[in-house]
Design a protein around this motif. Sequence first.
Motif, PDB file in Angstrom:
ATOM      1  N   UNK A   1      -2.593  -4.507  44.556  1.00  0.00           N
ATOM      2  CA  UNK A   1      -3.291  -3.370  43.962  1.00  0.00           C
ATOM      3  C   UNK A   1      -2.644  -2.985  42.633  1.00  0.00           C
ATOM      4  N   UNK A   2      -1.304  -3.050  42.589  1.00  0.00           N
ATOM      5  CA  UNK A   2      -0.606  -2.715  41.346  1.00  0.00           C
ATOM      6  C   UNK A   2      -0.974  -3.711  40.239  1.00  0.00           C
ATOM      7  N   UNK A   3      -1.126  -4.997  40.601  1.00  0.00           N
ATOM      8  CA  UNK A   3      -1.536  -6.003  39.611  1.00  0.00           C
ATOM      9  C   UNK A   3      -2.944  -5.716  39.089  1.00  0.00           C
ATOM     10  N   UNK A   4      -3.847  -5.323  39.991  1.00  0.00           N
ATOM     11  CA  UNK A   4      -5.221  -5.007  39.580  1.00  0.00           C
ATOM     12  C   UNK A   4      -5.233  -3.833  38.611  1.00  0.00           C
ATOM     13  N   UNK A   5      -4.377  -2.858  38.913  1.00  0.00           N
ATOM     14  CA  UNK A   5      -4.305  -1.674  38.061  1.00  0.00           C
ATOM     15  C   UNK A   5      -3.730  -2.038  36.693  1.00  0.00           C
ATOM     16  N   UNK A   6      -2.662  -2.827  36.726  1.00  0.00           N
ATOM     17  CA  UNK A   6      -1.962  -3.150  35.482  1.00  0.00           C
ATOM     18  C   UNK A   6      -2.822  -4.019  34.558  1.00  0.00           C
ATOM     19  N   UNK A   7      -3.541  -4.975  35.148  1.00  0.00           N
ATOM     20  CA  UNK A   7      -4.305  -5.923  34.329  1.00  0.00           C
ATOM     21  C   UNK A   7      -5.773  -5.553  34.193  1.00  0.00           C
ATOM     22  N   UNK A   8      -6.153  -4.433  34.765  1.00  0.00           N
ATOM     23  CA  UNK A   8      -7.553  -3.980  34.691  1.00  0.00           C
ATOM     24  C   UNK A   8      -8.535  -5.036  35.171  1.00  0.00           C
ATOM     25  N   UNK A   9      -8.226  -5.639  36.313  1.00  0.00           N
ATOM     26  CA  UNK A   9      -9.151  -6.604  36.903  1.00  0.00           C
ATOM     27  C   UNK A   9      -9.530  -6.143  38.302  1.00  0.00           C
ATOM     28  N   UNK A  10     -10.679  -6.595  38.758  1.00  0.00           N
ATOM     29  CA  UNK A  10     -11.154  -6.207  40.074  1.00  0.00           C
ATOM     30  C   UNK A  10     -10.896  -7.281  41.123  1.00  0.00           C
ATOM     31  N   UNK A  11     -10.419  -8.447  40.669  1.00  0.00           N
ATOM     32  CA  UNK A  11     -10.200  -9.547  41.614  1.00  0.00           C
ATOM     33  C   UNK A  11      -8.966 -10.334  41.200  1.00  0.00           C
TER      34      UNK A  11
END
Lengths: 153, 174
Positions: B24-34
């Motif tokens: 979830x932190x990666x999704x938040x940081x990189x602004x991706x949904x997958x």
Amino acid sequence: MADRLNAADLCTRNVTVVVQSMAVDEAARLMREHHVGSVVVVNETEQGRVVLGMLTDRDIVTGIVARNVDPATVHVEDAMSAELVSAREDESIVDVLSAMRRKGVRRVPVVDGQGVLVGLLALDDMLEVIADELRLVAQAIEGGREREARTRP
Amino acid sequence: MKISSICRHRIVTVDRESTAAAAAALMREHHVGALIVTASDGEGERVVGVVTDRDLVLELLALGLDGKAVRVGTLASHPLATVAEDDDLSAAVLAMRDAAVRRLLVVDGERRLSGIVSFDDLLVAQAADMAGFAAVVRSGIERESAQVSTAPASPATAPRVPAMGTAGWGQVLA
């Protein structure tokens, strides 16, 4: 076409709502149960359900899971998108689309003059209408070719 | 239009042993949904699944699981729907419809991952084509109303008509 249709014409009336004091994990369960990606946060009043905001699955992931916060201890009003973007029921689809583009959202709650929930309008709903109309145009073009072949063999 | 020109080549991967909270932190940081979920074997990283923001909500929170305890590999969706980078837009639309998904992995001729393409990416590409149709309609009207011959001069090499009957052309009798 799109400038004559309004938000109330295309919106879904079957909307999953939550009250502002509900815990986020409970809202997540509702999303799972109802197969929706967002819920409308409302305040139940005598006039009806006054819209306060939207909570999306993305809000939960970026605001709660990514920050290691316990979802059972957070109320939906503290996790929902900060700015409410809504559409008036008599607003034209073109105006709604323009607002959605400016604000970067893909769903908006549709409300009446008192801010009471009428429905939910998503880009997907509009896309379905537009795709159906495009198909009808294509069919009309094909119909014209067939008519000429039939009447002027 | 080839998928390779529509898809996103910037991919964010996560090892399947990572926690859901880290994903979830990666999704938040990189602004991706997958995220592409990978596993290491002797020859390097292999793709074992995809995990979306929605998967995290539905499979984690809704079931009351702890994001710090759950491995992301257990939440990833399988099997993976793919499209070849040389395929066109309509092939990708069909693949999405058949698999009932909104994202496809894009692979090259040797089945190596080269990108990810979403329903939104396809729609934006298709809309650009439709805008082209609208422009053809408008430019035709403008050309007629200009009332001057703006028809282009014959192209440098005008197309040749094949000899009658050679290319399945109907023979027209005068």
